[in-house]
Design a protein around this motif. Structure first.
Motif, PDB file in Angstrom:
ATOM      1  N   LYS A 240      41.897  37.577  42.534  1.00  0.00           N
ATOM      2  CA  LYS A 240      41.876  38.923  43.144  1.00  0.00           C
ATOM      3  C   LYS A 240      41.944  40.009  42.064  1.00  0.00           C
ATOM      4  O   LYS A 240      41.200  40.981  42.118  1.00  0.00           O
ATOM      5  CB  LYS A 240      43.027  39.079  44.136  1.00  0.00           C
ATOM      6  CG  LYS A 240      42.814  38.359  45.441  1.00  0.00           C
ATOM      7  CD  LYS A 240      43.952  38.633  46.404  1.00  0.00           C
ATOM      8  CE  LYS A 240      43.821  37.836  47.674  1.00  0.00           C
ATOM      9  NZ  LYS A 240      42.780  38.265  48.549  1.00  0.00           N
ATOM     10  N   THR A 241      42.831  39.827  41.102  1.00  0.00           N
ATOM     11  CA  THR A 241      42.977  40.826  40.044  1.00  0.00           C
ATOM     12  C   THR A 241      41.687  40.980  39.244  1.00  0.00           C
ATOM     13  O   THR A 241      41.255  42.096  38.958  1.00  0.00           O
ATOM     14  CB  THR A 241      44.155  40.461  39.121  1.00  0.00           C
ATOM     15  OG1 THR A 241      45.345  40.422  39.912  1.00  0.00           O
ATOM     16  CG2 THR A 241      44.324  41.477  38.005  1.00  0.00           C
ATOM     17  N   LEU A 242      41.047  39.865  38.903  1.00  0.00           N
ATOM     18  CA  LEU A 242      39.803  39.936  38.135  1.00  0.00           C
ATOM     19  C   LEU A 242      38.640  40.490  38.952  1.00  0.00           C
ATOM     20  O   LEU A 242      37.655  40.957  38.393  1.00  0.00           O
ATOM     21  CB  LEU A 242      39.447  38.562  37.566  1.00  0.00           C
ATOM     22  CG  LEU A 242      40.387  38.054  36.464  1.00  0.00           C
ATOM     23  CD1 LEU A 242      39.985  36.656  36.007  1.00  0.00           C
ATOM     24  CD2 LEU A 242      40.415  38.999  35.284  1.00  0.00           C
ATOM     25  N   SER A 243      38.767  40.460  40.279  1.00  0.00           N
ATOM     26  CA  SER A 243      37.742  41.039  41.157  1.00  0.00           C
ATOM     27  C   SER A 243      38.029  42.504  41.469  1.00  0.00           C
ATOM     28  O   SER A 243      37.322  43.122  42.267  1.00  0.00           O
ATOM     29  CB  SER A 243      37.657  40.258  42.467  1.00  0.00           C
ATOM     30  OG  SER A 243      37.236  38.941  42.221  1.00  0.00           O
ATOM     31  N   GLY A 244      39.103  43.041  40.878  1.00  0.00           N
ATOM     32  CA  GLY A 244      39.442  44.438  41.098  1.00  0.00           C
ATOM     33  C   GLY A 244      40.273  44.676  42.344  1.00  0.00           C
ATOM     34  O   GLY A 244      40.519  45.819  42.730  1.00  0.00           O
ATOM     35  N   GLU A 245      40.721  43.594  42.997  1.00  0.00           N
ATOM     36  CA  GLU A 245      41.545  43.732  44.194  1.00  0.00           C
ATOM     37  C   GLU A 245      43.015  43.650  43.806  1.00  0.00           C
ATOM     38  O   GLU A 245      43.370  43.181  42.731  1.00  0.00           O
ATOM     39  CB  GLU A 245      41.239  42.601  45.189  1.00  0.00           C
ATOM     40  CG  GLU A 245      39.821  42.553  45.697  1.00  0.00           C
ATOM     41  CD  GLU A 245      39.576  41.331  46.565  1.00  0.00           C
ATOM     42  OE1 GLU A 245      40.386  41.109  47.487  1.00  0.00           O
ATOM     43  OE2 GLU A 245      38.616  40.606  46.302  1.00  0.00           O
TER      44      GLU A 245
ATOM     45  N   SER B  16      38.142  36.147  31.633  1.00  0.00           N
ATOM     46  CA  SER B  16      37.091  36.924  32.288  1.00  0.00           C
ATOM     47  C   SER B  16      36.757  36.311  33.646  1.00  0.00           C
ATOM     48  O   SER B  16      37.076  35.150  33.915  1.00  0.00           O
ATOM     49  CB  SER B  16      35.842  36.958  31.414  1.00  0.00           C
ATOM     50  OG  SER B  16      35.277  35.656  31.326  1.00  0.00           O
ATOM     51  N   ARG B  17      36.088  37.092  34.479  1.00  0.00           N
ATOM     52  CA  ARG B  17      35.692  36.601  35.811  1.00  0.00           C
ATOM     53  C   ARG B  17      34.826  35.349  35.690  1.00  0.00           C
ATOM     54  O   ARG B  17      34.934  34.437  36.495  1.00  0.00           O
ATOM     55  CB  ARG B  17      34.930  37.682  36.572  1.00  0.00           C
ATOM     56  CG  ARG B  17      35.839  38.747  37.123  1.00  0.00           C
ATOM     57  CD  ARG B  17      35.079  39.838  37.808  1.00  0.00           C
ATOM     58  NE  ARG B  17      34.486  39.368  39.056  1.00  0.00           N
ATOM     59  CZ  ARG B  17      33.842  40.141  39.901  1.00  0.00           C
ATOM     60  NH1 ARG B  17      33.685  41.418  39.639  1.00  0.00           N
ATOM     61  NH2 ARG B  17      33.333  39.656  41.011  1.00  0.00           N
TER      62      ARG B  17
END
Length: 188
Positions: free
Chosen positions: A22-27, A89-90
């Motif tokens: 979630k954090t790496l997806s900007g959420e 990284s994502r």
């Protein structure tokens, strides 16, 4: 400390992975509804490996936050803030493996300094060495992975703390032990 069940262990690693994804997806990583044990204050470490090699490892050694919050914080920190590695990284997320270690509260090793090797159980104890304004921690699984003796484990924890090997023999250097319940994403 009450041991977590296998199902709670699966929740532990799912929660860590979800927080990173979630954090790496900007959420924002939001805690789901969790069993009561996740509201107990516990220490925890999240270890990230990539193809069997360390990629990040950060945690909270002392029980200062509820377990659920501590897992989320440690997972995000291990992925993004371990100063030894660039942030995950994502594109890497699918190729990482997570291991979460839930800790007992650290306790001083109750023996004279020269008897410390005989009081440290490799494979059971994790160590915290502190003195001279610095400290270092190694999880219980580390000496077993490297085949260290208890003396080597003490020396390596001194080195991790930025202190010379053998500093554990000094009365002004504190040695604490803790135990950990390990949940490996590949095994749960």
């Amino acid at each position: 400390m009450e041991m977590l069940t296998p199902e709670e262990g699966r929740t532990v690693v799912r929660l860590a992975r979800s927080a990173i994804e979630k954090t790496l997806s900007g959420e924002r990583a939001v805690l789901p509804d969790l069993p009561a044990v996740f509201r107990e204050k516990r220490g925890v470490f999240v270890t990230i490996k990539q193809q069997g090699h360390l990629r990040g490892c950060i945690g909270l050694p002392y029980p200062i936050k509820p377990l659920g919050e501590a897992i989320v914080e440690a997972a995000i920190s291990a992925a993004l803030e371990d100063p030894r590695f660039p942030p995950v990284s994502r594109s890497e997320v699918a190729g990482i493996d997570l291991e979460v270690t839930v800790l007992t509260e650290p306790r001083p090793l109750d023996c004279p300094p020269d008897e410390r090797p005989g009081c440290v159980e490799v494979g059971r104890h994790g160590l915290i060495v502190s003195g001279h304004g610095t400290g270092g921690l190694l999880l219980p699984q580390v000496p077993a992975e490297y085949g260290w003796t208890s003396r080597e484990f003490l020396d390596q924890t001194c080195i991790k703390a930025g202190l010379p090997p053998g500093c554990w023999k000094r009365g002004n250097v504190a040695v604490l032990t803790f135990e950990g319940q390990i949940f490996d994403e590949k095994a749960v």
